[in-house]
Every structure is written in structure tokens, then in C-alpha cells.
Scaffold this motif. Structure first.
Motif, PDB file in Angstrom:
ATOM      1  N   CYS A  36       1.116  -1.023   0.063  1.00  0.00           N
ATOM      2  CA  CYS A  36      -0.463  -0.197  -0.493  1.00  0.00           C
ATOM      3  C   CYS A  36       1.140   0.944   0.095  1.00  0.00           C
ATOM      4  N   GLY A  37       0.434   2.410  -0.732  1.00  0.00           N
ATOM      5  CA  GLY A  37       0.529   3.797  -0.004  1.00  0.00           C
ATOM      6  C   GLY A  37       0.608   4.260   1.247  1.00  0.00           C
ATOM      7  N   ASN A  38       0.856   5.523   1.282  1.00  0.00           N
ATOM      8  CA  ASN A  38       0.900   6.035   1.587  1.00  0.00           C
ATOM      9  C   ASN A  38      -0.541   6.170   2.786  1.00  0.00           C
ATOM     10  N   GLN A  39      -1.400   6.058   2.421  1.00  0.00           N
ATOM     11  CA  GLN A  39      -2.884   5.702   3.081  1.00  0.00           C
ATOM     12  C   GLN A  39      -3.607   4.772   2.233  1.00  0.00           C
ATOM     13  N   SER A  40      -4.529   4.125   3.368  1.00  0.00           N
ATOM     14  CA  SER A  40      -5.402   3.017   2.088  1.00  0.00           C
ATOM     15  C   SER A  40      -6.847   3.046   3.646  1.00  0.00           C
ATOM     16  N   PHE A  41      -7.141   2.121   2.294  1.00  0.00           N
ATOM     17  CA  PHE A  41      -8.067   2.356   3.518  1.00  0.00           C
ATOM     18  C   PHE A  41      -8.390   0.662   4.220  1.00  0.00           C
ATOM     19  N   GLY A  42      -8.597   0.952   5.348  1.00  0.00           N
ATOM     20  CA  GLY A  42      -8.315  -0.851   6.290  1.00  0.00           C
ATOM     21  C   GLY A  42      -9.313  -0.877   7.544  1.00  0.00           C
ATOM     22  N   CYS A  43      -8.917  -2.228   7.708  1.00  0.00           N
ATOM     23  CA  CYS A  43      -9.765  -2.710   9.400  1.00  0.00           C
ATOM     24  C   CYS A  43      -8.732  -2.833   9.914  1.00  0.00           C
ATOM     25  N   ILE A  44      -8.114  -2.362  10.795  1.00  0.00           N
ATOM     26  CA  ILE A  44      -7.470  -2.007  11.629  1.00  0.00           C
ATOM     27  C   ILE A  44      -7.394  -3.427  12.283  1.00  0.00           C
ATOM     28  N   GLU A  45      -8.606  -4.014  12.982  1.00  0.00           N
ATOM     29  CA  GLU A  45      -9.451  -4.801  13.531  1.00  0.00           C
ATOM     30  C   GLU A  45      -8.338  -6.331  13.221  1.00  0.00           C
ATOM     31  N   CYS A  46      -9.287  -6.142  11.912  1.00  0.00           N
ATOM     32  CA  CYS A  46      -8.242  -7.453  11.240  1.00  0.00           C
ATOM     33  C   CYS A  46      -7.531  -7.303  10.235  1.00  0.00           C
ATOM     34  N   ARG A  47      -6.500  -6.268   9.904  1.00  0.00           N
ATOM     35  CA  ARG A  47      -5.099  -6.059   9.813  1.00  0.00           C
ATOM     36  C   ARG A  47      -6.028  -6.267   7.886  1.00  0.00           C
ATOM     37  N   TYR A  48      -6.522  -6.172   7.896  1.00  0.00           N
ATOM     38  CA  TYR A  48      -7.310  -5.656   5.941  1.00  0.00           C
ATOM     39  C   TYR A  48      -6.951  -4.497   5.513  1.00  0.00           C
ATOM     40  N   PHE A  49      -6.358  -4.533   5.118  1.00  0.00           N
ATOM     41  CA  PHE A  49      -6.075  -2.967   3.795  1.00  0.00           C
ATOM     42  C   PHE A  49      -5.829  -3.115   2.391  1.00  0.00           C
ATOM     43  N   LEU A  50      -7.147  -1.493   1.344  1.00  0.00           N
ATOM     44  CA  LEU A  50      -6.822  -1.795   0.111  1.00  0.00           C
ATOM     45  C   LEU A  50      -5.438  -0.208  -0.099  1.00  0.00           C
ATOM     46  N   HIS A  51      -5.212  -0.668  -1.264  1.00  0.00           N
ATOM     47  CA  HIS A  51      -4.864   0.681  -2.233  1.00  0.00           C
ATOM     48  C   HIS A  51      -6.272   1.488  -1.855  1.00  0.00           C
ATOM     49  N   VAL A  52      -6.357   2.876  -1.827  1.00  0.00           N
ATOM     50  CA  VAL A  52      -7.609   3.946  -2.442  1.00  0.00           C
ATOM     51  C   VAL A  52      -8.055   3.452  -4.026  1.00  0.00           C
ATOM     52  N   THR A  53      -7.086   3.375  -4.387  1.00  0.00           N
ATOM     53  CA  THR A  53      -8.021   2.863  -6.163  1.00  0.00           C
ATOM     54  C   THR A  53      -8.815   1.657  -6.780  1.00  0.00           C
ATOM     55  N   CYS A  54      -7.302   0.752  -5.391  1.00  0.00           N
ATOM     56  CA  CYS A  54      -8.452  -0.602  -6.197  1.00  0.00           C
ATOM     57  C   CYS A  54      -9.378  -1.228  -4.930  1.00  0.00           C
ATOM     58  N   ALA A  55      -9.876   0.161  -3.529  1.00  0.00           N
ATOM     59  CA  ALA A  55     -10.835  -0.107  -3.404  1.00  0.00           C
ATOM     60  C   ALA A  55     -12.494   0.533  -3.841  1.00  0.00           C
ATOM     61  N   THR A  56     -11.493   1.993  -4.737  1.00  0.00           N
ATOM     62  CA  THR A  56     -12.797   2.749  -5.601  1.00  0.00           C
ATOM     63  C   THR A  56     -13.109   1.888  -6.619  1.00  0.00           C
ATOM     64  N   SER A  57     -12.483   1.113  -6.821  1.00  0.00           N
ATOM     65  CA  SER A  57     -12.440   0.749  -8.708  1.00  0.00           C
ATOM     66  C   SER A  57     -13.841   0.380  -8.870  1.00  0.00           C
ATOM     67  N   LYS A  58     -14.185   0.756  -9.657  1.00  0.00           N
ATOM     68  CA  LYS A  58     -15.327   0.540 -10.659  1.00  0.00           C
ATOM     69  C   LYS A  58     -16.381  -1.039 -10.722  1.00  0.00           C
ATOM     70  N   ARG A  59     -17.181  -1.091 -11.134  1.00  0.00           N
ATOM     71  CA  ARG A  59     -17.241  -2.574 -10.947  1.00  0.00           C
ATOM     72  C   ARG A  59     -17.524  -3.169 -12.341  1.00  0.00           C
ATOM     73  N   CYS A  60     -18.019  -2.450 -13.428  1.00  0.00           N
ATOM     74  CA  CYS A  60     -17.413  -3.011 -14.547  1.00  0.00           C
ATOM     75  C   CYS A  60     -16.624  -1.473 -15.310  1.00  0.00           C
ATOM     76  N   VAL A  61     -16.271  -2.262 -16.549  1.00  0.00           N
ATOM     77  CA  VAL A  61     -15.212  -0.732 -17.615  1.00  0.00           C
ATOM     78  C   VAL A  61     -15.361  -1.988 -18.512  1.00  0.00           C
ATOM     79  N   ASN A  62     -15.654  -0.520 -19.461  1.00  0.00           N
ATOM     80  CA  ASN A  62     -15.116  -1.035 -21.269  1.00  0.00           C
ATOM     81  C   ASN A  62     -13.421  -0.574 -21.275  1.00  0.00           C
ATOM     82  N   HIS A  63     -12.100  -1.569 -22.026  1.00  0.00           N
ATOM     83  CA  HIS A  63     -11.206  -1.122 -21.387  1.00  0.00           C
ATOM     84  C   HIS A  63     -10.865  -0.958 -23.187  1.00  0.00           C
ATOM     85  N   PRO A  64      -9.615  -0.416 -23.293  1.00  0.00           N
ATOM     86  CA  PRO A  64      -8.733  -0.413 -24.490  1.00  0.00           C
ATOM     87  C   PRO A  64      -8.996  -1.601 -24.971  1.00  0.00           C
TER      88      PRO A  64
END
Length: 243
Positions: A36-64
Motif C-alpha cells: 500500500c501507499g501512504n494512505q489506504s482503506f483499512g480495517c485495523i482490527e482485521c489487518r485488512y487493507f486496500l489501496h484507495v484506488t483498488c477499494a474504489t475501482s469500478k464494478r464494470c469497465v470498457n477497456h481499450p
């Protein structure tokens, strides 16, 4: 509400995730297995962390890279092996990813977010990402930075006018904090205390159900052990009577 207090509900984890300054040593993102970078979305109790961008990625994308169909976000690979092979880098993945279910086309979360263009101090022109092999079959390609073999069937960066380019990792080290435009969604944050309370009620309900299921399973196991013990005692009594 300041950033340190922002909270989101993510489908990959039961508890709310808070936007926090990543602890040291920096944790590994559960979504992409990259630190992870300097900031992340996390559950301290469970030691579960996600990059901010991984946590907020779209559920569906149209990729080139795969314009024919949309790619759907998946928490776990939908294969018997529990793994997928990324069509961008060729490396296996067993965490979050994007997939075209019709074509079995898979991408790591961080590969899907690679920038389409990069600038590098070694070259005066921008380099664009290449999704499909532009060379004739059997062509031996070499990375212009590391001078090692380049597999043109995997994604790479190239300045077409100068035929200068190379590995993704040489020209753009993996940085999931930087997403390509259009691939990042807004965090699902409670907009008011009432919504946050509703989210907590939902989580408490789920926890209550899971607790009831656990107690039921424990009671069932205890009952099974008692029945087994009773049968064993009866067996010994029957044997003693024979003797």
C-alpha cells in the motif's frame, strides 16, 4: 468530515473500511498483493487493507485492450484452479481482477489501470502502451532500457515513430495509486449519520446471524459427541455382559 474519518463499505470485507495513514511497515493490499501507499482503506482490527484506488475501482469497465465486451470486477477468480492468467502480463493472479466472461479474458486490477501514455527521461517522445503484438511472427524484441528479451505478446510501451520501447515495469513501475482516467469510481461513503447508522445496523445483523450459526454448529457438534459417547458406553456394557 475530514479524510482521516472517511469510511466506506466494501463488498470484500464485513467491517467498514476507514481511510487511514498506512501503518509501518506498509501493509500488502488484499486486492492486488502490492504494498500500500501512504494512505489506504483499512480495517485495523482485521489487518485488512486496500489501496484507495483498488477499494474504489469500478464494478464494470470498457477497456481499450478488449473493446468488444465490458470487463466485470470479480473478487475471486471464477476458475476451478482458483487462479487466472492475466492477459496483460501473463502472470497468474488469485485476487481481485477484471474479467470478460464471454471470452475468458482476465486482467489484474493494477494492470487494467496502467496509463495509456508515459514519459520517460530516456526518450524525448511519449510512449504509448501496446496491447497486441505489432511485429511479424518470430520477431525477437529487446527492451531498450534493460536490454533483456521482450515478449511482444504481452503489453509493453513503445514510441512507434522511433521503434523505442520496452517492458511495462521498466518504463512504468507498478503504482496502483495512479489509475488511468475512467477506471476509478468514487468511494461509497455514508453521506450522513443516518446512512452510517443504517450501515452499522446491517453489519450488526450479519454478525448476529453468523454468531447464531456458530452457536448452532457448536451445539450440533456437542450433540453428536454425546450420542457417540452413549453408543460407546452401551457397547462396553454389552461386551461385559457377554464375558
Amino acid at each position: 468530515m475530514n479524510n482521516a474519518q472517511r469510511t466506506m463499505i466494501h463488498i470484500s470485507h464485513l467491517h467498514p473500511l476507514k481511510l487511514v495513514v498506512s501503518p509501518k511497515p506498509k501493509p500488502i493490499c488484499h486486492a492486488c498483493n502490492i504494498q500500500c501507499g501512504n494512505q489506504s482503506f483499512g480495517c485495523i482490527e482485521c489487518r485488512y487493507f486496500l489501496h484507495v484506488t483498488c477499494a474504489t475501482s469500478k464494478r464494470c469497465v470498457n477497456h481499450p485492450a478488449h473493446p468488444a465486451h465490458n470487463l466485470t470486477f470479480e473478487l475471486t477468480p471464477n476458475y476451478i484452479s482458483g487462479k487466472f492468467q492475466c492477459d496483460a502480463c501473463g502472470v497468474e493472479g488469485n485476487t481481485f481482477g477484471f474479467r470478460c466472461r464471454d471470452c475468458c479474458y482476465d486482467l489484474h486490477l493494477h494492470c487494467s489501470a496502467l496509463p495509456h501514455f508515459v514519459n520517460h527521461p530516456s526518450h524525448s517522445h511519449p510512449l504509448s502502451i501496446v496491447y497486441k503484438n505489432p511485429y511479424p511472427s518470430g520477431t525477437c524484441a529487446i527492451c531498450d532500457l534493460c536490454k533483456n528479451y521482450l515478449d511482444p505478446c504481452k503489453w509493453f510501451y513503445l514510441c512507434r515513430s522511433c521503434d523505442f520501447g520496452g517492458h511495462i515495469g521498466c518504463f512504468s513501475p507498478e503504482k496502483p495509486e495512479v489509475l488511468s482516467p475512467g477506471l476509478q469510481a468514487q468511494p461509497t461513503l455514508p453521506s450522513n449519520p443516518q446512512e452510517e447508522t443504517q450501515a452499522n445496523v446491517l453489519l450488526n445483523t450479519v454478525n448476529s446471524i453468523k454468531q447464531e450459526q456458530l452457536l448452532f454448529a457448536q451445539a450440533k457438534a456437542a450433540q453428536t459427541m454425546m450420542v457417540g459417547s452413549s453408543r460407546l458406553v452401551n457397547s462396553f456394557q454389552w461386551r461385559n455382559n457377554l464375558l
